[in-house]
Design an enzyme around this catalytic site. Structure first.
Site, short mmCIF file in Angstrom:
data_model
loop_
_atom_site.label_atom_id
_atom_site.label_comp_id
_atom_site.label_asym_id
_atom_site.label_seq_id
_atom_site.Cartn_x
_atom_site.Cartn_y
_atom_site.Cartn_z
CB ALA A 79 53.63 -1.55 -72.36
CG ASP A 80 46.73 -2.52 -72.60
OD1 ASP A 80 46.47 -1.68 -72.03
OD2 ASP A 80 46.05 -3.62 -73.12
#
Length: 208
Positions: A79-80
């Site tokens: 994720a970011d």
């Protein structure tokens, strides 16, 4: 075929807590990448690219990791997150002055938080993006300074943590609380179920 666990390509304790919250066993795998913003890249493009790159890097690393320890080559989740104000990404503060500047910019205004998630499996890469709007109340300079001195904002995008003391600044949230934390659980569960990882199937915390 169902999987027993997922590799999490993230060192974030918040993402680990969120996976534990929905009962997904996991093992952490490193996925270091260059996080610089590319020229003319929009915030949405940025988070999507980084989440995908982390998932791919974790996938490659987990192949060796799994082989060396006789583990299954399980799916890799990454994720970011980006805090965005007026189209500009507010990253992690460089120092106290930078954090105070960010908080003054966010004070009394609504900003966006984009979190992209990516799941890499043997069948390829799947991804989702969560978009939330967060409205801050007005923040006095002394409050911003005092908040920095707690140590909480030092490693947080936008210089605040919704799950911590930073919650006192938030007047309104439209979207995903877990997405603002860094791992939107609705979208994450969708991807995991599609890969045979069933949330709540085993509330065992991290796999060992």
């Amino acid at each position: 075929m169902s999987q027993d666990f997922v590799y999490l390509a993230s060192g974030s304790p918040r993402r680990r807590e969120l996976l534990q919250q929905i009962g997904v066993p996991f093992r952490v795998v490193g996925a270091a990448i260059d996080e610089a913003v590319l020229p003319d890249e929009t915030p949405l493009q940025y988070v999507a690219r980084l989440a995908a790159a982390k998932a791919e890097a974790g996938w490659e690393r987990s192949r060796d990791f799994a082989h060396a320890r006789d583990f299954a080559h399980a799916p890799v989740l990454a994720a970011d997150t980006a805090v965005v104000l007026d189209g500009k990404i507010l990253g992690k503060p460089a120092d106290g002055q930078d954090a105070e500047d960010m908080l003054r910019q966010l004070s009394g205004r609504t900003h966006e938080v984009f979190t992209a998630i990516a799941l890499r499996t043997a069948n390829g890469l799947q991804s989702r993006i969560s978009r939330s709007e967060v409205t801050f109340r007005s923040i006095a300079a002394a409050e911003a300074r005092g908040y920095w001195e707690t140590g909480e904002p030092s490693d947080k995008a936008g210089a605040y943590a919704i799950q911590g003391l930073g919650a006192m600044f938030i007047a309104d949230l439209r979207g995903s609380y877990s997405g603002v934390m860094g791992l939107p659980l609705f979208e994450t569960a969708e991807l995991l179920v599609g890969a045979g990882i069933v949330p709540l199937g085993a509330n065992r915390g991290p796999a060992r």
